[in-house]
Design a protein around this motif. Sequence first.
Motif, mmCIF file in Angstrom:
data_model
loop_
_atom_site.group_PDB
_atom_site.id
_atom_site.type_symbol
_atom_site.label_atom_id
_atom_site.label_comp_id
_atom_site.label_asym_id
_atom_site.label_seq_id
_atom_site.Cartn_x
_atom_site.Cartn_y
_atom_site.Cartn_z
ATOM 1 N N ILE A 1 0.717 -1.232 0.011
ATOM 2 C CA ILE A 1 0.043 0.013 0.044
ATOM 3 C C ILE A 1 0.930 1.271 -0.250
ATOM 4 N N ASN A 2 1.997 1.188 0.642
ATOM 5 C CA ASN A 2 2.709 2.154 0.836
ATOM 6 C C ASN A 2 3.895 2.380 -0.452
ATOM 7 N N ASP B 1 1.121 2.416 -3.889
ATOM 8 C CA ASP B 1 -0.152 2.985 -3.474
ATOM 9 C C ASP B 1 -1.250 2.041 -4.046
ATOM 10 N N ARG C 1 0.368 12.261 5.397
ATOM 11 C CA ARG C 1 0.288 10.803 5.987
ATOM 12 C C ARG C 1 -0.479 10.879 7.219
ATOM 13 N N GLU D 1 -1.586 8.265 9.947
ATOM 14 C CA GLU D 1 -1.180 6.937 10.301
ATOM 15 C C GLU D 1 -2.168 6.423 11.543
ATOM 16 N N TYR E 1 -5.438 6.424 11.505
ATOM 17 C CA TYR E 1 -6.770 6.570 11.123
ATOM 18 C C TYR E 1 -7.389 4.903 11.097
ATOM 19 N N PHE F 1 -6.472 1.890 8.168
ATOM 20 C CA PHE F 1 -5.068 2.083 7.266
ATOM 21 C C PHE F 1 -3.890 1.744 8.203
ATOM 22 N N ASP G 1 -0.951 0.914 7.769
ATOM 23 C CA ASP G 1 0.034 1.730 7.021
ATOM 24 C C ASP G 1 0.119 3.048 6.842
ATOM 25 N N VAL H 1 -2.714 6.530 5.219
ATOM 26 C CA VAL H 1 -3.074 6.916 4.020
ATOM 27 C C VAL H 1 -3.044 8.575 4.101
ATOM 28 N N GLN I 1 -5.958 11.078 -0.505
ATOM 29 C CA GLN I 1 -6.169 9.688 -0.850
ATOM 30 C C GLN I 1 -7.605 9.642 0.026
ATOM 31 N N LEU I 2 -7.600 9.982 1.241
ATOM 32 C CA LEU I 2 -8.939 9.752 2.128
ATOM 33 C C LEU I 2 -9.922 10.608 1.900
ATOM 34 N N ARG J 1 -11.506 9.433 -1.903
ATOM 35 C CA ARG J 1 -12.338 8.168 -1.569
ATOM 36 C C ARG J 1 -13.720 8.474 -0.854
#
Length: 552
Positions: free
Chosen positions: A102-103, A106, A269, A271, A273, A276, A278, A280, A284-285, A288
């Motif tokens: 994911i990191n 992506d 980033r 971290e 939340y 997730f 790793d 987000v 990105q959040l 979405r």
Amino acid sequence: MANPAILTVDDDPAVSRAVARDMRRRYGERYRVVRASSGSEALEALREIKLRGEQTALLVADYRMPQMNGIQFLEAAMDLFPRARRVLLTAYADTDAAINAINVVDLDHYLLKPWNPPEENLYPVVDALLEAWLTAPDASTSQVRVVGHRWSAPSYKVRDFLARNLVPYRWFLADDAEGARLLSAAGVTEAAVPLVVTGEGKSLVQPSEAELAASVGLTVTPAADFYDLIVVGAGPAGLGAAVYGASEGLRTVLVERRATGGQAGQSSRIENYLGFPDGVSGSQLTERARRQALKFGAELLSAREVVALENIGSTRVVRFADGSRIAAHSVVLATGVSYRMLDVPGCADLTGRGVFYGSASTEAINCADEEVYIVGGANSAGQAAVHFARFAKRVNILIRSADLRRSMSQYLVDQIEAIENIAVHPFTEVCRGEGADHLERLWLRDAQTGDTRAVDTSWLFIFIGAEPRTDWLDGVVVRDARGFVLTGPDLLTAGQRPPGWNLPRDPFHLECSVPGVFAAGDVRADSVKRVASAVGEGAMAVSLVHRYLEAQ
């Protein structure tokens, strides 16, 4: 033009055939399914697609492949088709590797093999990814171009607006050859920048945010005059309210003054939340959540400033800066907070020209090999420091307290201590900024001794305080001394309901002093200043909206 490609790569012939078969069965009419037996073969196929000027929508790669595993392939494929959605096929034993991807690349999703039946375990995932790919603008075909000066505050404002609204653009300096050609073609001089040229070739000279939003495809005009729910502010709380309101059948409109995501959307980033492990990025959040709200039918208005809230009987009216208005049965206030201005000589004049509020992610790459200064000790400052440390020679965090632990999450403190080019300066504050056309020098004061010193830098990022910016609610809803909106039990004084309250019940937990108006997230007095709690309050506000509407 040929249909966009869906490329699958797996070194197991049986699995490769099964993936291609299932993809063609559902998507063969709209997409060209290409399969490869190795990472190198797949990259060669992608190069041919690129040279033909065609598009690739989806990449599906097996994790365990010889010579080049699926993560390595996806990382290389991103250079050719960065917009393509990415899926990793993995066995249960390899889920840790998929999560780590994911990191690295992506990753959009990972699928466990086998996925039968595809109608339940494959197609819903691919449907969502292809829908996201279709709705995201293609920079190569609808690219916005911006021409401006390096240290121009208006130019920075345009770039920041586009970046925070996820509108792809190309940046040209006015004195470069291509920038000069664009200015000449538009018939304007360097003095007129910023110039924005849309993908359709329309020229905008020094556009307002509303003009810019309308020209790049953002919605600025409401589709109706009346709604069930108006959500003001598109940060985490507002997005949460919009998603739950629309998904539960309320005709919902989300109004944002600047960009979806709010302060959280600027984070490099997040971290801590939930869901997730790793981390987000804020963008990105935000993206979405925005797509999710639109999927359920919420309407999103961009670059619309709300200047007044009025109560007309059971109707709640929201007025915009241009004089227009919309009305609804209920309103959720989710306007969040803004960073407090650094009130020292010189900095106000240099805002947007070396002095920035928030992370200003558009500037990160320009900080390469330079000294960066960050003012603030909360999580947003820490996240920015970690991000800028990837580019800058050194990142200096200036705080008034003795250390970061009083105001920053421990995981961020640990990260910062482990990064060699981040330095924390306790008991230090900025007392002056200096520069001609941009920031060139800062004067720092030791809060314990009073000694001052000058440092040469062109980069200052400020993350101090939190101001709710709720002046437009004067005389309408009750606020505390700092401007935060009071709700629920906080409105009761010695058991008495707030003045003007005309219902036989007490205000609901998130309800303001006006029935049917709710507050969620950072704008609410005594709220927990975290993304997760803001999203939760947005969802809770919608449940209370239902209770309010049912009683009408």
